[in-house]
Enzyme design. Structure first.
Site, PDB file in Angstrom:
ATOM      1  N   PRO A  34       5.326  -6.390   7.981  1.00 44.07           N
ATOM      2  CA  PRO A  34       6.447  -6.953   7.218  1.00 44.07           C
ATOM      3  C   PRO A  34       6.120  -7.022   5.725  1.00 44.07           C
ATOM      4  O   PRO A  34       5.028  -7.423   5.347  1.00 44.07           O
ATOM      5  CB  PRO A  34       6.606  -8.362   7.797  1.00 44.07           C
ATOM      6  CG  PRO A  34       5.838  -8.368   9.066  1.00 44.07           C
ATOM      7  CD  PRO A  34       4.752  -7.346   8.906  1.00 44.07           C
ATOM      8  N   GLU A  35       7.084  -6.627   4.900  1.00 49.96           N
ATOM      9  CA  GLU A  35       6.881  -6.715   3.454  1.00 49.96           C
ATOM     10  C   GLU A  35       7.764  -7.836   2.914  1.00 49.96           C
ATOM     11  O   GLU A  35       8.384  -8.576   3.679  1.00 49.96           O
ATOM     12  CB  GLU A  35       7.130  -5.340   2.831  1.00 49.96           C
ATOM     13  CG  GLU A  35       6.174  -4.337   3.497  1.00 49.96           C
ATOM     14  CD  GLU A  35       6.066  -2.972   2.844  1.00 49.96           C
ATOM     15  OE1 GLU A  35       6.454  -2.816   1.676  1.00 49.96           O
ATOM     16  OE2 GLU A  35       5.560  -2.063   3.525  1.00 49.96           O
ATOM     17  N   ARG A  84      -5.689   1.899   2.861  1.00 52.76           N
ATOM     18  CA  ARG A  84      -4.336   1.814   3.418  1.00 52.76           C
ATOM     19  C   ARG A  84      -3.707   3.197   3.364  1.00 52.76           C
ATOM     20  O   ARG A  84      -4.012   3.994   2.481  1.00 52.76           O
ATOM     21  CB  ARG A  84      -3.498   0.815   2.605  1.00 52.76           C
ATOM     22  CG  ARG A  84      -4.114  -0.577   2.505  1.00 52.76           C
ATOM     23  CD  ARG A  84      -4.051  -1.328   3.821  1.00 52.76           C
ATOM     24  NE  ARG A  84      -2.688  -1.513   4.253  1.00 52.76           N
ATOM     25  CZ  ARG A  84      -1.886  -2.476   3.792  1.00 52.76           C
ATOM     26  NH1 ARG A  84      -2.335  -3.346   2.913  1.00 52.76           N
ATOM     27  NH2 ARG A  84      -0.647  -2.559   4.212  1.00 52.76           N
TER      28      ARG A  84
END
Ligand SMILES: [Zn+2]
Length: 269
Positions: free
Chosen positions: A2-3, A250
């Site tokens: 989730p951002e 990432r």
């Protein structure tokens, strides 16, 4: 993962259900807080701060939680069956007369005095969806490490709070900037950061994020999680790699033709 926009939406829902109400049950299922009893306290508000969640109570304490990769807050009408996962994944239960809010797989669950919230969120840069949003301060922080890649700088929550790998990939594509471009070589940085805010603002009300403006399945992103598939602009294959500081690598996605490494960023569409 989730951002900022997803966290904003979750907090708004939780705030609507919990704020102003007294807890009939309040359990924190982490070893350090197992004996904490929150029943009887009133919830003042539920506030997002970047990707963090702050539940403020009327006894002067704040519950701080964070989703990281797998966490979620689910809400249920009292009496309904909970369906967010097995019981052993539950880290928090906050109930009112009407609602059960259940925190699943939360890797961060801690109580801090409300007056000392800065202990847990004070390191964050300006919040893209917060009342304190400050473009100039975000730019100042990003530019303070000019040789760092823009891809890493955008994910660093101390620069600006709210972006993750999804928005990073999409934003850099839209701006025509390779993720490994040094910050100092990115000419359209203010425009890029403003666009980040526009994207989060546009998506914060939606269950599904889209950066293309198309909400249909399979058409919502330009490059994110599309490795090997044709670029929607030039038709060339999308590339992916992991990079970042050791231990914090990432995944990024980009189009080598639309985002050449020598590129310093164009005006964008
Ligand atoms: Zn392309």
């Amino acid at each position: 993962m989730p951002e900022g926009d997803t966290v904003w939406r979750a907090c708004r829902r939780l705030h609507g259900l919990l704020a102003g109400r007294r807890l009939t049950r309040g359990e924190l299922r982490v070893p350090q807080l197992a004996t904490t009893e929150l029943a009887g306290v009133r919830v003042l508000d539920v506030t997002p701060r970047g990707k963090h969640q702050l539940f403020r109570f009327d006894h002067g304490w704040t519950l701080h939680t964070h989703f990281r990769m797998e966490g979620a807050w689910r809400t249920y009408q009292r009496g309904r069956r909970w369906g967010g996962g097995p019981d052993y994944e539950i880290r928090a239960v906050l109930s009112t007369e009407e609602t059960d809010a259940v925190g699943y797989r939360l890797p961060v669950v801690e109580l801090v005095p409300t007056a000392e919230e800065n202990q847990v969120v004070g390191h964050l840069g300006p919040d893209l969806l917060g009342p304190d949003w400050d473009l100039d301060e975000a730019l100042r922080r990003i530019r303070s490490q000019p040789d760092r890649s823009i891809g890493e700088a955008l994910l660093d929550q101390r620069n600006l709070a709210g972006l993750g790998t999804f928005y990073r990939s999409e934003l850099l594509f839209v701006q025509g900037v390779h993720p490994r471009t040094p910050v100092v070589a990115v000419s359209g940085l203010p425009r890029m950061v403003q666009r980040a805010k526009l994207l989060l603002d546009a998506n914060k009300e939606r269950a599904q994020q889209s950066t293309t403006g198309d909400l249909r399945s399979g058409r919502r992103t330009y490059v994110f999680e599309r490795p090997g598939q044709p670029c929607r602009r030039c038709g060339g294959p999308i590339r992916t790699e992991e990079f970042g500081p050791t231990g914090q690598e990432r995944r990024s996605y980009w189009c080598p033709r639309c985002q050449p490494l020598s590129s310093t960023g164009g005006p964008g569409p």
